[in-house]
Enzyme design. Structure first.
Site, PDB file in Angstrom:
ATOM      1  NE  ARG A  28      -3.811  -2.167   2.054  1.00 46.77           N
ATOM      2  CZ  ARG A  28      -4.613  -2.658   2.977  1.00 46.77           C
ATOM      3  NH1 ARG A  28      -4.544  -2.214   4.217  1.00 46.77           N
ATOM      4  NH2 ARG A  28      -5.494  -3.566   2.658  1.00 46.77           N
ATOM      5  CG  LEU A  33      -9.414  -8.560   9.328  1.00 49.17           C
ATOM      6  CD1 LEU A  33     -10.467  -9.127   8.377  1.00 49.17           C
ATOM      7  CD2 LEU A  33     -10.083  -7.662  10.359  1.00 49.17           C
TER       8      LEU A  33
HETATM    9  C1  LIG Z   1     -12.479   0.293   6.128  1.00 49.79           C
HETATM   10  C2  LIG Z   1     -11.474  -0.686   6.663  1.00 49.79           C
HETATM   11  C3  LIG Z   1     -11.314  -1.926   6.059  1.00 49.79           C
HETATM   12  C4  LIG Z   1     -10.403  -2.851   6.545  1.00 49.79           C
HETATM   13  N1  LIG Z   1     -10.261  -4.053   5.916  1.00 49.79           N
HETATM   14  C5  LIG Z   1      -9.385  -4.957   6.410  1.00 49.79           C
HETATM   15  C6  LIG Z   1      -9.243  -6.233   5.796  1.00 49.79           C
HETATM   16  O1  LIG Z   1      -9.911  -6.562   4.813  1.00 49.79           O
HETATM   17  N2  LIG Z   1      -8.348  -7.096   6.302  1.00 49.79           N
HETATM   18  C7  LIG Z   1      -7.586  -6.787   7.402  1.00 49.79           C
HETATM   19  O2  LIG Z   1      -6.821  -7.631   7.832  1.00 49.79           O
HETATM   20  N3  LIG Z   1      -7.725  -5.591   8.011  1.00 49.79           N
HETATM   21  C8  LIG Z   1      -8.591  -4.666   7.544  1.00 49.79           C
HETATM   22  N4  LIG Z   1      -8.708  -3.445   8.161  1.00 49.79           N
HETATM   23  C9  LIG Z   1      -8.033  -3.210   9.439  1.00 49.79           C
HETATM   24  C10 LIG Z   1      -8.808  -3.881  10.571  1.00 49.79           C
HETATM   25  O3  LIG Z   1     -10.184  -3.787  10.316  1.00 49.79           O
HETATM   26  C11 LIG Z   1      -8.564  -3.275  11.924  1.00 49.79           C
HETATM   27  O4  LIG Z   1      -7.205  -3.094  12.117  1.00 49.79           O
HETATM   28  C12 LIG Z   1      -9.090  -4.173  13.023  1.00 49.79           C
HETATM   29  O5  LIG Z   1     -10.447  -4.451  12.815  1.00 49.79           O
HETATM   30  C13 LIG Z   1      -8.891  -3.589  14.392  1.00 49.79           C
HETATM   31  O6  LIG Z   1      -9.511  -4.423  15.338  1.00 49.79           O
HETATM   32  P1  LIG Z   1      -9.312  -4.217  16.887  1.00 49.79           P
HETATM   33  O7  LIG Z   1      -9.958  -5.380  17.551  1.00 49.79           O
HETATM   34  O8  LIG Z   1      -7.883  -3.979  17.195  1.00 49.79           O
HETATM   35  O9  LIG Z   1     -10.045  -2.874  17.230  1.00 49.79           O
HETATM   36  P2  LIG Z   1     -11.491  -2.281  16.819  1.00 49.79           P
HETATM   37  O10 LIG Z   1     -12.297  -3.200  16.020  1.00 49.79           O
HETATM   38  O11 LIG Z   1     -11.221  -0.930  16.319  1.00 49.79           O
HETATM   39  O12 LIG Z   1     -12.211  -2.193  18.221  1.00 49.79           O
HETATM   40  C14 LIG Z   1     -11.833  -1.272  19.199  1.00 49.79           C
HETATM   41  C15 LIG Z   1     -12.723  -1.475  20.391  1.00 49.79           C
HETATM   42  O13 LIG Z   1     -12.283  -0.638  21.442  1.00 49.79           O
HETATM   43  C16 LIG Z   1     -13.351   0.070  21.990  1.00 49.79           C
HETATM   44  N5  LIG Z   1     -12.822   1.329  22.525  1.00 49.79           N
HETATM   45  C17 LIG Z   1     -12.020   2.233  21.906  1.00 49.79           C
HETATM   46  N6  LIG Z   1     -11.753   3.257  22.740  1.00 49.79           N
HETATM   47  C18 LIG Z   1     -12.380   2.987  23.906  1.00 49.79           C
HETATM   48  C19 LIG Z   1     -12.506   3.677  25.155  1.00 49.79           C
HETATM   49  N7  LIG Z   1     -11.920   4.844  25.385  1.00 49.79           N
HETATM   50  N8  LIG Z   1     -13.264   3.097  26.115  1.00 49.79           N
HETATM   51  C20 LIG Z   1     -13.890   1.905  25.899  1.00 49.79           C
HETATM   52  N9  LIG Z   1     -13.806   1.230  24.752  1.00 49.79           N
HETATM   53  C21 LIG Z   1     -13.064   1.763  23.772  1.00 49.79           C
HETATM   54  C22 LIG Z   1     -14.331   0.231  20.861  1.00 49.79           C
HETATM   55  O14 LIG Z   1     -15.629   0.426  21.352  1.00 49.79           O
HETATM   56  C23 LIG Z   1     -14.186  -1.119  20.163  1.00 49.79           C
HETATM   57  O15 LIG Z   1     -14.986  -2.085  20.792  1.00 49.79           O
HETATM   58  C24 LIG Z   1      -9.610  -2.512   7.664  1.00 49.79           C
HETATM   59  C25 LIG Z   1      -9.750  -1.264   8.273  1.00 49.79           C
HETATM   60  C26 LIG Z   1     -10.654  -0.347   7.761  1.00 49.79           C
HETATM   61  C27 LIG Z   1     -10.709   1.014   8.354  1.00 49.79           C
END
Ligand SMILES: Cc1cc2nc3c(=O)[nH]c(=O)nc-3n(C[C@H](O)[C@H](O)[C@H](O)COP(=O)(O)OP(=O)(O)OC[C@H]3O[C@@H](n4cnc5c(N)ncnc54)[C@H](O)[C@@H]3O)c2cc1C
Ligand code: SF4
Ligand code: SF4
Ligand code: FES
Lengths: 252, 658
Positions: free
Chosen positions: B298, B420
């Protein structure tokens, strides 16, 4: 194109407070949606008659109609605020865009409602696949592409609430599961492993508030933004529970 | 250990995976999230999840090559043992997701279908339509709901995490949280706190991320002493569509399925793109990168868009970085697999991308940096020691970080569909480490702490809350956020220069100062979103400063961090002898740069700005080599580099081979 957008918002300070309406004027920008309007109001919360007010409370997260958070009643129709585009809304109603909370849930504040009941319904119907454990047990069975094509649309349900808002049988007094939870139950019954615990789900569907409460008005399917095949789910729930009832009767 | 529990902040893929794994092994979990966990940002993920699989193996793929692609794609700025462990776990994770009922797309014979993503030659990416993240998070959400119904997991949805509770030795003893409806502040005593709170795209104003991705929770533990690593590495995704509230992603899967990126050869060509004949189109990625084509990593794709638009003036829209992404020539069965994203395009742009090329723009997308976490290497396997209390452990005892919130897995540039995987992997893999940490606590647990510890923590946060609620100065927090987003997007994304970066740091300091005189339009005590936002703005300013300061100090080009003033000039000679000589110079410069900068940035919090430390990177598995995608003389450089490092036993021999 209008250069100023007039918006009327139904406001309520808390669950036990009375509702009121406030109107706002927002400068038009190409490509605007209702969540942008709400962001603009938050930045400058001044009503059309110049009164300083508080920012409008609302739920939103993904801003691309995939998380289900921002459901509200826009111009009288339940839908997601993030995909309700101003250009389209003006065509529906040139003078005024109205935003109101869903009516089937208690209002927390302004456009924020308490939808916990929908998640509780998913518990009532055991909407999950029960696994032995999370260890690495190798690949699961092959899946026919046609079965995937059946399951995927059901699995797109984002618990947004549009269908229950439209359903005449769902209200604060009834304990109807609603079309969303019933369809999820069927989705898991049709899964090869999920199906092993189908009886549990069918029992739940036969209890008060289950499938028998559906009046078949089909209002739900009209409003589902994800085109979840709700009618298929409801019809199958009817059939599967009838069959289950006959079977349990015969084995008595 | 019986009544010990773990508090997990964040219910995206990482937090859910961790919670369900802990529940299965008998540890009670309290799961806290701003939004109902099912609505977490992970739902947005579109394209898919990577793992080696049976069909790529037949083409010679292996976990080692997945590691190699990840490390090379990330320009070597990542510790390799954690990545090795993640890649080894990949196939098992996909199988598990499959067992949970994720509706992965299927081949005619019923196997999982796979697509190719950027930065690899293999089709490693499993997917469920173009809404893979949604399907994965639903599967994990369902498992967590199952455990919730059994009483093993207790959810706190609509809660904001305000900060950790630390005892007088600086050990974590719980969390302070605030209900977003009644605004009550409470504490959750616990010996382990897991941060699974995702990325910080909101620092840039608009990005492809969700509205909760402010990084607030990370900033709050950073203030309490957790290091923040590699903040300056921010991924700008090449293909998104701009909106007034958000930039919406058009997933890499569009290119994985055969979509092509192009611009008209003639500057300012305003013909309808469907009427521009093929020979008048410039498929610049395919021409410049014959090997990877449209699926270069990317950072490279984004810079090429910058180059054709800015340097060559071929942008499709004046003064913007806009090119065509064209799927209109793909067969309907292929397009069907992309319905999820094509619907988004059609809905927001009012144009059917199945017929007309999409107009797309780069957008801030992912935070490679995040909370600093430790790991323990397994000397036998080259991966990690399972269950080690060091894995995913931050610098504050008892605080762990997983998912996008940590910095560990993607180096200077993340490969598509690897996130993911890293989220689910870290969530599951950390669980035994947390249990071992709990079991090993010698001097008392949260339950033994005096009530006053928690009372004071709650009272302190309540006092801060009250102070913020009553702020009535002239500055508008939403406007400050716009100013922050503008300056960060302008100066701290695709191309970076030191002068604008210096101005950016100054601007952030100015905003931090102006923040002290903000006024809240809502001073009420019920569902006060104005206050929640204003509080997170302070956190965004803190992270922005880490990002900008880190970028300013790092005088090199690496992955997503591109400073043209510090580029190593590419060899350009035509004569082989001269080219060879230049390649030697190039390699020397490359070595000097790595000696100085192949290091992890770790920002330590201080009230007057971050203190940067630089830490060595564990390169024990894949030897460093120049990242030569599309570079002139790439082969000569690679050859010279091999000669240069041949005697260098440490860095030329892979330890783990498969
Ligand atoms: C549009 C898009 C498409 C994507 N497509 C892909 C893909 O195809 N393949 C891939 O591998 N990756 C992809 N990514 C990246 C991937 O989706 C993310 O990196 C990943 O989902 C992050 O997951 P996570 O569990 O770390 O956090 P998140 O799913 O962001 O969850 C964060 C959690 O923390 C909570 N939270 C945050 N701050 C606080 C707070 N202060 N107090 C309490 N709770 C809080 C939120 O409520 C949420 O529940 C994509 C990203 C985007 C933006
Ligand atoms: S068919 Fe009618 S009654 Fe039944 S769930 Fe749908 S809207 Fe409700
Ligand atoms: S079935 Fe459709 S309308 Fe109902 S909750 Fe699910 S997505 Fe929303
Ligand atoms: S904000 Fe997620 S559906 Fe609208």
């Amino acid at each position: 194109m209008a250069s100023t957008i007039h918006i009327q918002v139904k406001r309520q300070d808390g669950p036990d407070k009375s509702a009121r309406f406030e109107t706002f004027d927002i400068d038009y920008e190409p490509g605007m949606n209702c969540t942008t309007l709400l962001q603009r109001i938050a930045a400058t919360p001044v009503t059309t008659d110049g009164k300083q007010t508080s920012p409008v409370a609302y739920d939103a997260c993904c801003l691309e109609e995939i998380c289900g958070a921002c459901t509200m009643v826009v111009n009288g129709k339940v839908r997601q605020a993030c995909t309700a585009l101003v250009d389209d809304l003006i065509k529906e109603s040139p003078d005024l865009i109205t935003l109101a909370p869903m009516t089937k849930f208690s209002t927390v504040r302004d456009l924020v409602v308490d939808r916990r009941r929908m998640f509780e319904s998913l518990k009532r119907v055991s909407a999950w696949v029960e696994l032995d454990d999370y260890s690495d047990r190798g690949a699961s069975a092959l899946v026919r592409p046609e079965d995937q094509e059946e399951a995927y649309p059901m699995s797109r349900c984002m618990t947004c609430g549009c269908c229950v808002e439209a359903c005449p049988q769902f209200n604060e007094k009834s304990d109807f599961l609603g079309p969303q939870a019933i369809t999820q139950a069927i989705m898991f019954n049709e899964h090869p492993v999920g199906g092993m615990t189908a009886t549990k789900r069918l029992t739940a569907l036969m209890e008060p508030g289950g499938i028998a409460d559906c009046g078949n008005a089909q209002a739900c399917v009209e409003v589902c933004p994800k085109e979840v095949p709700l009618l298929r789910g409801l019809a199958k729930a009817g059939r599967q529970t009838t069959l289950h009832a006959i079977k349990s009767f015969l084995s008595k | 250990m019986a009544d010990q529990k773990v508090v997990v902040i964040g219910g995206g893929l990482a937090g859910l995976a961790c919670s369900m794994q802990l529940a299965e092994s008998g540890t009670k979990v309290q799961l806290v999230s701003l939004v109902p966990v099912k609505r977490s940002h992970s739902v947005c993920a579109q394209g898919g999840i990577n793992a080696v699989n049976d069909s790529t193996r037949k083409e010679g793929d292996s976990e080692y090559l997945h590691l190699d692609d990840t490390v090379y794609g990330g320009d070597f700025l990542a510790n390799q043992p954690p990545i090795k462990e993640m890649c080894d776990w990949g196939p098992g994770i996909i199988d598990l997701l499959d067992r949970m009922g994720v509706p992965f797309n299927r081949t005619v014979e019923g196997h999982r279908d796979q697509r190719r993503f950027g930065g690899t030659m293999f089709k490693r990416t499993a997917f469920a339509g173009a809404t893979t993240g949604q399907q994965l998070i639903y599967a994990l959400d369902e498992q967590v709901r199952f455990w919730e119904s059994k009483g093993s997991i207790e959810k706190f949805e609509y809660y904001d995490f305000l900060g950790p509770v630390l005892d007088d030795k600086g050990v974590c003893r719980g969390a302070v949280i605030q209900n977003l409806f009644d605004m009550q502040v409470r504490t959750l005593p616990a010996d382990v706190l897991v941060l699974a709170t995702g990325g910080c795209g909101l620092v840039f104003g608009r990005s492809t991320m969700s509205m909760v991705c402010s990084g607030s929770a990370c900033a709050r533990v950073h203030r309490a002493g957790v290091g923040y690593a590699n903040g300056e590495f921010i991924q700008v995704h090449p293909t998104a569509i701009p909106g007034t509230d958000k930039l919406r992603l058009m997933s890499e899967s569009a290119r994985g399925e055969g979509g092509r990126v192009w611009v008209p050869k003639k500057p300012g060509d305003d013909r309808d793109p469907v009427n521009i004949p093929t020979d008048e189109r410039y498929y610049f990625l395919e021409e410049r990168y014959p090997k990877y084509g449209n699926l270069v990593p990317r950072d490279i794709a984004t810079r090429e868009i910058f180059s054709v638009c800015v340097e060559q003036g071929l942008s499709v829209e004046q003064d913007k970085l806009c090119v065509y992404l064209d799927v209109s020539e793909l067969p309907p069965t292929t397009l069907h697999k992309l319905d999820g994203i094509l619907e988004i395009y059609e809905k927001f742009q009012g144009v059917n991308p199945r017929e007309v090329p999409m107009k797309i723009f780069p957008a801030v997308h992912y935070s490679m940096g995040g909370l600093w976490v430790d790991f323990e290497k397994n000397e036998q396997t080259g991966g990690l020691v399972k269950g080690s209390v060091r894995n995913q452990h931050t610098s504050v005892p008892g605080i762990f970080a997983i998912g996008e919130a940590d910095y560990q897995y993607h180096g200077a540039n993340r490969l598509g569909a690897n996130s993911l995987l890293s989220c689910i992997f870290t969530g599951m893999f950390v669980a035994p480490s947390l249990r071992n940490y709990l079991a090993g606590l010698s001097e008392g647990t949260a339950a033994d702490q005096p009530a006053s510890l928690y009372e004071k923590a709650a009272a302190d946060h309540m006092a801060e809350h009250e102070a913020l609620r009553n702020m009535s100065g002239p500055e508008n927090p939403y406007h400050l956020h716009n100013e922050l987003g503008d300056v960060m997007t302008r100066n701290c994304t695709v191309i970076r220069h030191n002068q604008p970066l210096t101005e950016t740091v100054e601007k952030i300091i100015e905003l931090i100062d102006r923040y002290k005189s903000i006024g809240l339009a809502d001073q009420g005590g019920w569902t006060n979103q104005n206050l929640i936002f204003a509080r997170s703005l302070a956190d965004m300013l803190l992270l922005a400063r880490n990002i900008a300061q880190g970028a300013l100090q790092r005088d090199e080009c690496r992955g997503a961090h591109e400073k043209p003033d510090f580029r190593i000039p590419a060899p350009d000679a035509d004569s082989p002898a001269e080219l060879h000589k230049q390649a030697k110079e190039w390699c020397k410069a490359f070595k000097t740069k790595n000696d100085k900068w192949l290091k992890t940035t770790v920002a330590e919090y201080s009230a007057d700005g971050p203190k940067m430390k630089y830490e060595p990177v564990d390169l024990s598995l894949v030897p460093v080599r120049p990242r030569t995608y599309g570079l002139k003389g790439a082969e000569v450089i690679e050859q010279v580099w091999q000669e240069m490092t041949a005697g260098d036993a440490d860095s030329s021999k892979p330890v783990a081979t498969k």
